[in-house]
Design an enzyme around this catalytic site. Structure first.
Site, PDB file in Angstrom:
ATOM      1  N   LYS A 148       0.831  -1.211   0.000  1.00  0.00           N
ATOM      2  CA  LYS A 148       0.000   0.000   0.000  1.00  0.00           C
ATOM      3  C   LYS A 148       0.860   1.253   0.000  1.00  0.00           C
ATOM      4  O   LYS A 148       0.572   2.208  -0.713  1.00  0.00           O
ATOM      5  CB  LYS A 148      -0.885   0.028   1.244  1.00  0.00           C
ATOM      6  CG  LYS A 148      -2.005  -0.966   1.218  1.00  0.00           C
ATOM      7  CD  LYS A 148      -2.901  -0.691   2.401  1.00  0.00           C
ATOM      8  CE  LYS A 148      -3.986  -1.719   2.537  1.00  0.00           C
ATOM      9  NZ  LYS A 148      -4.792  -1.467   3.718  1.00  0.00           N
ATOM     10  N   ASP A 200      -9.615   1.401   4.138  1.00  0.00           N
ATOM     11  CA  ASP A 200     -10.160   0.080   4.423  1.00  0.00           C
ATOM     12  C   ASP A 200     -10.818  -0.415   3.144  1.00  0.00           C
ATOM     13  O   ASP A 200     -11.491   0.354   2.462  1.00  0.00           O
ATOM     14  CB  ASP A 200     -11.153   0.128   5.579  1.00  0.00           C
ATOM     15  CG  ASP A 200     -11.267  -1.220   6.277  1.00  0.00           C
ATOM     16  OD1 ASP A 200     -10.227  -1.862   6.506  1.00  0.00           O
ATOM     17  OD2 ASP A 200     -12.394  -1.652   6.568  1.00  0.00           O
ATOM     18  N   THR A 201     -10.580  -1.676   2.834  1.00  0.00           N
ATOM     19  CA  THR A 201     -11.052  -2.234   1.564  1.00  0.00           C
ATOM     20  C   THR A 201     -11.840  -3.497   1.804  1.00  0.00           C
ATOM     21  O   THR A 201     -11.516  -4.275   2.704  1.00  0.00           O
ATOM     22  CB  THR A 201      -9.848  -2.559   0.651  1.00  0.00           C
ATOM     23  OG1 THR A 201      -9.190  -1.351   0.305  1.00  0.00           O
ATOM     24  CG2 THR A 201     -10.286  -3.265  -0.628  1.00  0.00           C
ATOM     25  N   GLY A 229      -3.807 -10.714  -1.824  1.00  0.00           N
ATOM     26  CA  GLY A 229      -5.203 -10.936  -1.411  1.00  0.00           C
ATOM     27  C   GLY A 229      -5.996 -11.729  -2.436  1.00  0.00           C
ATOM     28  O   GLY A 229      -5.579 -12.802  -2.886  1.00  0.00           O
ATOM     29  N   LYS A 246      -2.872  -2.333 -12.887  1.00  0.00           N
ATOM     30  CA  LYS A 246      -3.856  -2.511 -11.805  1.00  0.00           C
ATOM     31  C   LYS A 246      -4.193  -1.163 -11.160  1.00  0.00           C
ATOM     32  O   LYS A 246      -5.370  -0.818 -10.997  1.00  0.00           O
ATOM     33  CB  LYS A 246      -3.323  -3.491 -10.755  1.00  0.00           C
ATOM     34  CG  LYS A 246      -4.301  -3.676  -9.599  1.00  0.00           C
ATOM     35  CD  LYS A 246      -3.767  -4.554  -8.475  1.00  0.00           C
ATOM     36  CE  LYS A 246      -4.671  -4.438  -7.257  1.00  0.00           C
ATOM     37  NZ  LYS A 246      -4.144  -5.082  -6.065  1.00  0.00           N
ATOM     38  N   ARG A 261      -8.424   1.011  -5.077  1.00  0.00           N
ATOM     39  CA  ARG A 261      -7.529   1.866  -4.297  1.00  0.00           C
ATOM     40  C   ARG A 261      -6.952   2.976  -5.172  1.00  0.00           C
ATOM     41  O   ARG A 261      -6.795   4.113  -4.728  1.00  0.00           O
ATOM     42  CB  ARG A 261      -6.413   1.034  -3.657  1.00  0.00           C
ATOM     43  CG  ARG A 261      -5.746   1.725  -2.480  1.00  0.00           C
ATOM     44  CD  ARG A 261      -4.856   0.804  -1.650  1.00  0.00           C
ATOM     45  NE  ARG A 261      -4.504  -0.389  -2.366  1.00  0.00           N
ATOM     46  CZ  ARG A 261      -5.096  -1.563  -2.172  1.00  0.00           C
ATOM     47  NH1 ARG A 261      -6.029  -1.699  -1.257  1.00  0.00           N
ATOM     48  NH2 ARG A 261      -4.745  -2.611  -2.889  1.00  0.00           N
TER      49      ARG A 261
HETATM   50  P1  IMP Z   1      -7.442  -3.731   3.750  1.00  0.00           P
HETATM   51  O1  IMP Z   1      -8.562  -3.044   4.407  1.00  0.00           O
HETATM   52  O2  IMP Z   1      -6.826  -2.884   2.674  1.00  0.00           O
HETATM   53  O3  IMP Z   1      -6.440  -4.299   4.695  1.00  0.00           O
HETATM   54  O4  IMP Z   1      -8.047  -4.934   2.931  1.00  0.00           O
HETATM   55  C1  IMP Z   1      -8.770  -5.978   3.551  1.00  0.00           C
HETATM   56  C2  IMP Z   1      -8.576  -7.251   2.779  1.00  0.00           C
HETATM   57  O5  IMP Z   1      -9.129  -7.085   1.468  1.00  0.00           O
HETATM   58  C3  IMP Z   1      -7.114  -7.642   2.556  1.00  0.00           C
HETATM   59  O6  IMP Z   1      -6.635  -8.454   3.567  1.00  0.00           O
HETATM   60  C4  IMP Z   1      -7.178  -8.399   1.255  1.00  0.00           C
HETATM   61  O7  IMP Z   1      -7.545  -9.721   1.514  1.00  0.00           O
HETATM   62  C5  IMP Z   1      -8.315  -7.729   0.516  1.00  0.00           C
HETATM   63  N1  IMP Z   1      -7.787  -6.725  -0.425  1.00  0.00           N
HETATM   64  C6  IMP Z   1      -7.636  -5.401  -0.223  1.00  0.00           C
HETATM   65  N2  IMP Z   1      -7.158  -4.804  -1.317  1.00  0.00           N
HETATM   66  C7  IMP Z   1      -6.999  -5.781  -2.239  1.00  0.00           C
HETATM   67  C8  IMP Z   1      -6.520  -5.775  -3.579  1.00  0.00           C
HETATM   68  O8  IMP Z   1      -6.126  -4.751  -4.170  1.00  0.00           O
HETATM   69  N3  IMP Z   1      -6.499  -6.967  -4.183  1.00  0.00           N
HETATM   70  C9  IMP Z   1      -6.906  -8.112  -3.587  1.00  0.00           C
HETATM   71  N4  IMP Z   1      -7.346  -8.181  -2.355  1.00  0.00           N
HETATM   72  C10 IMP Z   1      -7.398  -7.005  -1.668  1.00  0.00           C
END
Ligand code: IMP
Length: 200
Positions: A19, A75-76, A156, A178, A184
């Site tokens: 990130k 957060d994703t 991920g 990407k 993101r």
């Molecule tokens: P975080 O909130 O960015 O930590 O994302 C939470 C979870 O979503 C991560 O642990 C990954 O499993 C998944 N994730 C977040 N961003 C991506 C991405 O760009 N590609 C694939 N999986 C993602």
């Protein structure tokens, strides 16, 4: 209203090297991006929210309130329509508290086995705190869950997510391809617009 605060650095509330590299590539020329390590924060910041917005705000407020830095946190979640929007805010620990990304991918494929409607989206929310102002932006990429994993890049759920209009998964794309279309990347572009318009 245009504010010129001379913002020189911002903390990103993460130590995730992927990130930090992505964000620095997009914003790094304009503002120095510091990690949690850089400010001596080694806390396990709790992610107890029920939504992406809540979790992003929890992380950003933690840094601002405990360390005093202007900052942002993201957060994703991966939202799969056939699974009622799961794993969503629980994407990181979908297969259990100490699971690996491979466990999560395996569980998604298992739950999606034989399901024809495979539409899904990644959504990123970024919470920015500058002074006492809180601003939320988001970014979305629509796509679908593939029947099996493909590709070695990314992280991920990338091996099983094929963005709309593409023949390949995120894990088969290089980082620039990407970032150009990702959740993101889009949220970060909005963050940059806000920073440019208001704070730089
Ligand atoms: P975080 O909130 O960015 O930590 O994302 C939470 C979870 O979503 C991560 O642990 C990954 O499993 C998944 N994730 C977040 N961003 C991506 C991405 O760009 N590609 C694939 N999986 C993602």
């Amino acid at each position: 209203m245009v504010l010129h605060t001379g913002l020189e650095s911002l903390v990103m509330a993460t130590n995730n090297a992927h990130k930090l590299a992505e964000i620095r590539r997009i914003i790094g020329q304009k503002i120095k991006i510091l990690s949690l390590d850089d400010i001596g924060c080694h806390d396990e910041i709790p992610e107890t929210g029920d939504t992406l917005e809540e979790n992003a705000l929890i992380k950003a407020r933690w840094v601002k309130e405990k360390y005093g830095y202007d900052c942002f946190a993201d957060d994703t979640g991966l939202e799969v329509d056939a699974l009622g929007g799961a794993p969503g805010v629980y994407s990181a620990r979908y297969a259990g508290e100490h699971c690996t990304p491979a466990d999560n991918v395996a569980l998604i494929l298992e739950r999606m086995y034989g399901i024809a409607v495979r539409s899904a989206r990644f959504r990123t929310v970024i919470a920015l705190i500058i002074g006492n102002e809180e601003i939320l932006v988001d970014g979305v990429v629509n796509g679908c869950i593939t029947a099996e994993p493909s590709g070695m890049d990314g992280f991920g759920y990338d091996p099983v997510f094929k963005p709309e209009g593409s023949d390949i998964t995120f894990a088969q794309m290089d980082a620039d391809a990407k970032n150009a279309i990702s959740h993101r990347g889009r949220a970060t572009a909005r963050l940059l617009s806000v920073l440019n318009e208001r704070f730089i």
